[in-house]
Design an enzyme around this catalytic site. Structure first.
Site, PDB file in Angstrom:
ATOM      1  N   GLU A 115     -29.626  61.943 -46.822  1.00 50.28           N
ATOM      2  CA  GLU A 115     -30.742  62.924 -47.309  1.00 50.28           C
ATOM      3  C   GLU A 115     -31.842  62.637 -48.080  1.00 50.28           C
ATOM      4  OE1 GLU A 115     -26.901  64.163 -48.852  1.00 50.28           O
ATOM      5  OE2 GLU A 115     -27.066  66.285 -48.430  1.00 50.28           O
TER       6      GLU A 115
ATOM      7  N   CYS B 126     -37.494  63.767 -53.048  1.00 51.47           N
ATOM      8  CA  CYS B 126     -36.567  62.900 -53.634  1.00 51.47           C
ATOM      9  C   CYS B 126     -35.846  62.060 -52.270  1.00 51.47           C
ATOM     10  CB  CYS B 126     -35.356  63.877 -54.498  1.00 51.47           C
ATOM     11  SG  CYS B 126     -34.075  62.875 -54.814  1.00 51.47           S
TER      12      CYS B 126
ATOM     13  N   CYS C  38     -22.825  55.918 -52.558  1.00 53.07           N
ATOM     14  CA  CYS C  38     -23.076  55.199 -53.706  1.00 53.07           C
ATOM     15  C   CYS C  38     -21.750  54.430 -54.245  1.00 53.07           C
ATOM     16  CB  CYS C  38     -23.706  56.109 -54.619  1.00 53.07           C
ATOM     17  SG  CYS C  38     -24.034  55.357 -56.280  1.00 53.07           S
TER      18      CYS C  38
ATOM     19  N   CYS D 244     -19.746  57.630 -60.873  1.00 49.81           N
ATOM     20  CA  CYS D 244     -20.098  58.604 -62.072  1.00 49.81           C
ATOM     21  C   CYS D 244     -19.122  59.654 -61.730  1.00 49.81           C
ATOM     22  CB  CYS D 244     -21.528  59.080 -62.008  1.00 49.81           C
ATOM     23  SG  CYS D 244     -22.451  57.606 -62.272  1.00 49.81           S
TER      24      CYS D 244
ATOM     25  N   CYS E  93     -20.786  63.237 -60.282  1.00 50.36           N
ATOM     26  CA  CYS E  93     -21.852  63.390 -59.087  1.00 50.36           C
ATOM     27  C   CYS E  93     -21.077  63.269 -57.722  1.00 50.36           C
ATOM     28  CB  CYS E  93     -22.525  61.822 -59.176  1.00 50.36           C
ATOM     29  SG  CYS E  93     -23.437  61.631 -57.694  1.00 50.36           S
TER      30      CYS E  93
ATOM     31  N   GLY F  89     -27.435  57.169 -53.582  1.00 51.43           N
ATOM     32  CA  GLY F  89     -27.593  55.675 -54.115  1.00 51.43           C
ATOM     33  C   GLY F  89     -27.773  55.154 -55.348  1.00 51.43           C
ATOM     34  N   GLU F  90     -27.587  53.992 -55.451  1.00 52.28           N
ATOM     35  CA  GLU F  90     -27.948  53.133 -56.983  1.00 52.28           C
ATOM     36  C   GLU F  90     -29.200  52.234 -56.148  1.00 52.28           C
ATOM     37  OE1 GLU F  90     -28.036  53.111 -60.060  1.00 52.28           O
ATOM     38  OE2 GLU F  90     -29.328  51.552 -59.747  1.00 52.28           O
TER      39      GLU F  90
ATOM     40  N   SER G 106     -34.931  55.538 -60.264  1.00 56.68           N
ATOM     41  CA  SER G 106     -33.708  56.020 -61.272  1.00 56.68           C
ATOM     42  C   SER G 106     -32.628  55.087 -61.248  1.00 56.68           C
ATOM     43  CB  SER G 106     -33.575  57.299 -61.097  1.00 56.68           C
ATOM     44  OG  SER G 106     -32.339  57.793 -61.995  1.00 56.68           O
TER      45      SER G 106
ATOM     46  N   SER H 155     -30.450  56.697 -66.194  1.00 53.16           N
ATOM     47  CA  SER H 155     -29.597  57.935 -66.411  1.00 53.16           C
ATOM     48  C   SER H 155     -28.563  57.529 -67.626  1.00 53.16           C
ATOM     49  CB  SER H 155     -28.634  58.008 -65.204  1.00 53.16           C
ATOM     50  OG  SER H 155     -29.622  58.304 -64.159  1.00 53.16           O
ATOM     51  N   LEU H 156     -28.858  58.054 -68.733  1.00 51.01           N
ATOM     52  CA  LEU H 156     -28.028  57.856 -69.876  1.00 51.01           C
ATOM     53  C   LEU H 156     -26.802  58.394 -70.082  1.00 51.01           C
ATOM     54  CD1 LEU H 156     -27.979  56.234 -72.520  1.00 51.01           C
ATOM     55  CD2 LEU H 156     -29.239  58.323 -73.556  1.00 51.01           C
ATOM     56  N   ASN H 157     -26.977  59.897 -69.668  1.00 46.91           N
ATOM     57  CA  ASN H 157     -26.009  60.651 -69.723  1.00 46.91           C
ATOM     58  C   ASN H 157     -24.745  60.609 -70.846  1.00 46.91           C
ATOM     59  OD1 ASN H 157     -27.090  61.495 -67.474  1.00 46.91           O
ATOM     60  ND2 ASN H 157     -25.855  60.157 -66.105  1.00 46.91           N
TER      61      ASN H 157
ATOM     62  N   ASN I 234     -25.122  70.460 -62.214  1.00 47.17           N
ATOM     63  CA  ASN I 234     -25.031  71.117 -61.159  1.00 47.17           C
ATOM     64  C   ASN I 234     -23.578  71.003 -60.536  1.00 47.17           C
ATOM     65  OD1 ASN I 234     -28.042  71.922 -60.893  1.00 47.17           O
ATOM     66  ND2 ASN I 234     -28.250  69.718 -60.558  1.00 47.17           N
TER      67      ASN I 234
ATOM     68  N   CYS J 126     -29.790  67.550 -58.179  1.00 46.33           N
ATOM     69  CA  CYS J 126     -29.150  66.490 -58.519  1.00 46.33           C
ATOM     70  C   CYS J 126     -27.611  66.316 -58.533  1.00 46.33           C
ATOM     71  CB  CYS J 126     -29.620  66.145 -60.003  1.00 46.33           C
ATOM     72  SG  CYS J 126     -31.371  66.317 -60.491  1.00 46.33           S
TER      73      CYS J 126
HETATM   74  N1  SAH Z   1     -28.105  56.480 -58.584  1.00 45.35           N
HETATM   75  C1  SAH Z   1     -29.285  56.741 -59.520  1.00 45.35           C
HETATM   76  C2  SAH Z   1     -30.239  57.776 -58.932  1.00 45.35           C
HETATM   77  C3  SAH Z   1     -29.632  58.967 -58.085  1.00 45.35           C
HETATM   78  S1  SAH Z   1     -28.719  60.193 -59.446  1.00 45.35           S
HETATM   79  C4  SAH Z   1     -29.009  57.165 -60.962  1.00 45.35           C
HETATM   80  O1  SAH Z   1     -27.836  57.401 -61.117  1.00 45.35           O
HETATM   81  O2  SAH Z   1     -29.712  57.339 -61.785  1.00 45.35           O
HETATM   82  C5  SAH Z   1     -29.991  60.998 -59.955  1.00 45.35           C
HETATM   83  C6  SAH Z   1     -29.811  61.711 -61.070  1.00 45.35           C
HETATM   84  O3  SAH Z   1     -28.778  62.754 -60.775  1.00 45.35           O
HETATM   85  C7  SAH Z   1     -29.147  61.158 -62.098  1.00 45.35           C
HETATM   86  O4  SAH Z   1     -30.002  61.112 -63.442  1.00 45.35           O
HETATM   87  C8  SAH Z   1     -27.940  61.336 -62.237  1.00 45.35           C
HETATM   88  O5  SAH Z   1     -27.463  61.390 -63.582  1.00 45.35           O
HETATM   89  C9  SAH Z   1     -28.211  63.080 -62.013  1.00 45.35           C
HETATM   90  N2  SAH Z   1     -26.726  63.566 -61.353  1.00 45.35           N
HETATM   91  C10 SAH Z   1     -25.713  63.106 -60.772  1.00 45.35           C
HETATM   92  N3  SAH Z   1     -24.714  63.998 -60.593  1.00 45.35           N
HETATM   93  C11 SAH Z   1     -25.355  65.311 -61.320  1.00 45.35           C
HETATM   94  C12 SAH Z   1     -24.621  66.623 -61.259  1.00 45.35           C
HETATM   95  N4  SAH Z   1     -23.598  67.024 -60.633  1.00 45.35           N
HETATM   96  N5  SAH Z   1     -25.392  67.571 -62.090  1.00 45.35           N
HETATM   97  C13 SAH Z   1     -26.657  67.134 -62.674  1.00 45.35           C
HETATM   98  N6  SAH Z   1     -27.198  65.856 -62.272  1.00 45.35           N
HETATM   99  C14 SAH Z   1     -26.399  64.840 -61.531  1.00 45.35           C
HETATM  100 FE1  SF4 Z   2     -24.517  57.015 -57.781  1.00 46.60          FE
HETATM  101 FE2  SF4 Z   2     -26.258  57.921 -59.396  1.00 46.60          FE
HETATM  102 FE3  SF4 Z   2     -24.594  59.550 -58.473  1.00 46.60          FE
HETATM  103 FE4  SF4 Z   2     -23.784  57.863 -60.467  1.00 46.60          FE
HETATM  104  S1  SF4 Z   2     -25.224  59.323 -60.440  1.00 46.60           S
HETATM  105  S2  SF4 Z   2     -22.586  57.912 -58.501  1.00 46.60           S
HETATM  106  S3  SF4 Z   2     -25.355  56.068 -59.611  1.00 46.60           S
HETATM  107  S4  SF4 Z   2     -25.987  58.498 -57.334  1.00 46.60           S
END
Ligand code: SAH
Ligand code: SF4
Length: 362
Positions: A90, A103, A110, A114, A117, A161-162, A193, A216-218, A292, A334
Site C-alpha cells: 500500500e 506515505c 512487517c 506491535c 498495528c 514495514g519496518e 520512521s 515510534s516511542l509509544n 486508529n 496510521c
Molecule cells: N514501522 C515503522 C513505520 C510504520 S508505522 C514504525 O513503526 O515506526 C507508522 C506509525 O504508525 C508508527 O508511529 C506507529 O506507531 C503508528 N501506528 C501503528 N499502528 C497504529 C494505530 N493503530 N493507530 C495509530 N497509529 C498507529
Molecule cells: Fe511494524 Fe511499525 Fe506496525 Fe510496529 S507499528 S508492526 S513496526 S509497521
C-alpha cells in the site's frame, strides 16, 4: 522475473544496455525514468523506437500496477499496488493546503509485532526492492500531479514495514529520490520512521544521503513499551534513547517522536510527564496519534479531552502536535495498512473502492 529499470542508479543502468550502446544512453534512460517520470517504455521518447522495443523485451520498466484505489471523504487516496510477483502493498496520498504527503511502504507486511498495528497481523512477506520503494513515489507524484522539487511534496516511509530492517534498499531509494539530476527531492522532505532498531539507527546516521528520522516511542517506560512493542525486549528503551542522543543530527534537523495514544493504557497525565522527562533534553518534536482502531486490535481510542491534556503537558517543554487521522474510512490511516481490499472495507463499514486495475505492473 525480468530485471527492472526503476531502482537502478546510473552505473547499473549502463549494465542493462545492449553492447555497443554509447554511455550517454544510460543517462537518457535515467533522465526519462526519474526526472521526466515516464511511466513505461513507450513514454521514453528520447531513445529510438528500436532500442525501446529491445529493452522492453528484456527489462521491466518497474512501475507498480494499481490493483485498487480507494478515495476517502477527506481527500486521502489509498492505493493497493501490485508488484511484479503478484504481491500487493500500500501507498497513501494525503493532500493538505500547504503540504502533500505520500506515505510509502518499505516491506510487504512487517515482522515487528506491535500490539496496536494491523500491519503486524500480516507478518513479514518480504522486503521491497529499492525500485519498488521509488516506484511508489513516482506513481504518487504523477497521479496527483506533485512536483518532487517543491517544498509542497513530502514522503514519509510510514506505510507497511519496518524501514530499518530493509535499510540498504531504503538508503538506495533515498539516493535515487534525492539525486538532483533525477527525481530531485530534498532530504528534508523525506522522513523514515522506525520502531527502534537501535543498531540500524547508527548505520542510518552514517549514510551520506539519508531521510530525516522519526522514532515510534509509544510508551513512557520500559515495561509498558515491552508489552506494546515486544521489540523492546531486544532493543531496550534506554538504549534506544542513548542512540537518539548520539544520533548525528544535521544543522537543520530535529528528531520526531511518534506516540500512539491508547485509551487507559499509555495516555495518562503521568505518562505525558514521563515522556517529557525521557525526551526533554533532545532536539525533537512529538507527534501524538490517537489510536486508529481496527479489527483484532485490543485497544480503544482516547477521548479528545484526554488527547488535549496529554498534549498540553508535553507542550510545556517540547513542540507537540496531534496528528489528524486521515482516511480512516478507507483503512488508510496510521497502523491500518493491511491491504484491505474492496469487499473487506465495505464489510468493515468503510467506503467502497473507486477504481479497479488501471495500470498493470510495467
Ligand atoms: N514501522 C515503522 C513505520 C510504520 S508505522 C514504525 O513503526 O515506526 C507508522 C506509525 O504508525 C508508527 O508511529 C506507529 O506507531 C503508528 N501506528 C501503528 N499502528 C497504529 C494505530 N493503530 N493507530 C495509530 N497509529 C498507529
Ligand atoms: Fe511494524 Fe511499525 Fe506496525 Fe510496529 S507499528 S508492526 S513496526 S509497521
Amino acid at each position: 522475473m525480468k530485471p527492472a529499470l526503476i531502482g537502478r542508479e546510473l552505473p547499473e543502468i549502463q549494465e542493462l544496455l545492449p553492447p555497443g550502446e554509447p554511455a550517454f544512453r544510460a543517462r537518457q534512460l535515467y533522465t526519462a525514468a526519474y526526472k521526466n517520470r515516464a511511466s513505461g517504455w513507450d513514454a521514453v521518447t528520447t531513445v529510438s523506437r528500436d532500442l525501446r522495443a529491445r529493452m522492453a523485451g528484456q527489462v521491466a520498466f518497474g512501475w507498480p500496477g494499481v490493483a485498487q484505489e480507494f478515495a476517502s471523504a477527506d481527500g486521502t487516496h489509498r492505493y493497493l499496488l501490485e508488484l511484479d510477483d503478484g504481491r500487493t502493498v500500500e501507498t497513501v496520498f494525503m493532500p493538505e493546503e500547504r503540504r502533500d504527503t505520500l506515505c510509502i511502504s518499505t516491506q510487504v507486511g512487517c515482522p515487528v509485532d506491535c500490539k496496536f498495528c494491523l500491519t503486524a497481523l500480516m507478518g513479514l512477506e518480504r522486503n521491497l526492492t529499492a525500485g519498488e520503494i521509488v516506484g511508489q513515489v513516482l506513481l504518487g507524484a504523477v497521479r496527483h500531479n506533485l512536483d518532487p522539487r517543491s517544498r509542497q511534496m513530502n514522503v514519509v516511509m510510514m506505510g507497511q514495514g519496518e524501514p530499518l530492517l530493509n535499510l540498504d534498499n531504503v538508503l538506495k531509494a533515498t539516493r535515487i529520490l534525492c539525486d538532483e539530476r533525477g527525481v530531485g527531492m530534498s532530504e528534508r522532505r523525506i522522513t523514515v520512521s522506525t520502531s527502534g532498531i537501535v543498531n540500524r539507527m547508527e548505520a542510518l546516521g552514517r549514510a551520506a544521503v539519508r531521510p530525516k528520522l522519526a522514532i515510534s516511542l509509544n510508551a513512557s517506560h520500559e515495561e509498558q513499551r515491552r508489552e506494546l512493542m515486544p521489540i523492546t525486549k531486544k532493543w531496550h528503551l534506554r538504549d534506544l534513547l542513548a542512540a537518539c542522543r548520539a544520533y548525528p543530527l544535521r544543522a537543520w534537523e530535529r528528531l520526531t517522536f511518534e506516540y500512539v495514544l491508547l485509551d487507559g493504557v499509555n495516555d495518562t497525565d503521568a505518562d505525558a510527564a514521563r515522556v517529557v522527562s525521557l525526551l526533554g533534553q533532545l532536539r525533537c518534536k512529538v507527534n501524538l496519534i490517537a489510536l486508529n482502531p481496527g479489527p483484532g486490535i485490543p485497544f480503544g481510542t482516547p477521548a479528545p479531552d484526554r488527547v488535549d491534556s496529554f498534549q498540553r503537558i508535553v507542550q510545556r517543554v517540547l513542540p507537540c502536535f496531534v496528528r489528524k487521522p486521515r482516511g480512516r474510512d478507507i483503512y488508510a490511516a496510521c497502523g491500518q495498512l493491511k491491504r484491505m481490499a474492496d469487499a473487506d472495507v465495505t464489510a468493515a463499514g468503510g467506503a467502497p473502492g473507486l477504481v479497479a486495475i488501471t495500470h498493470p505492473p510495467g
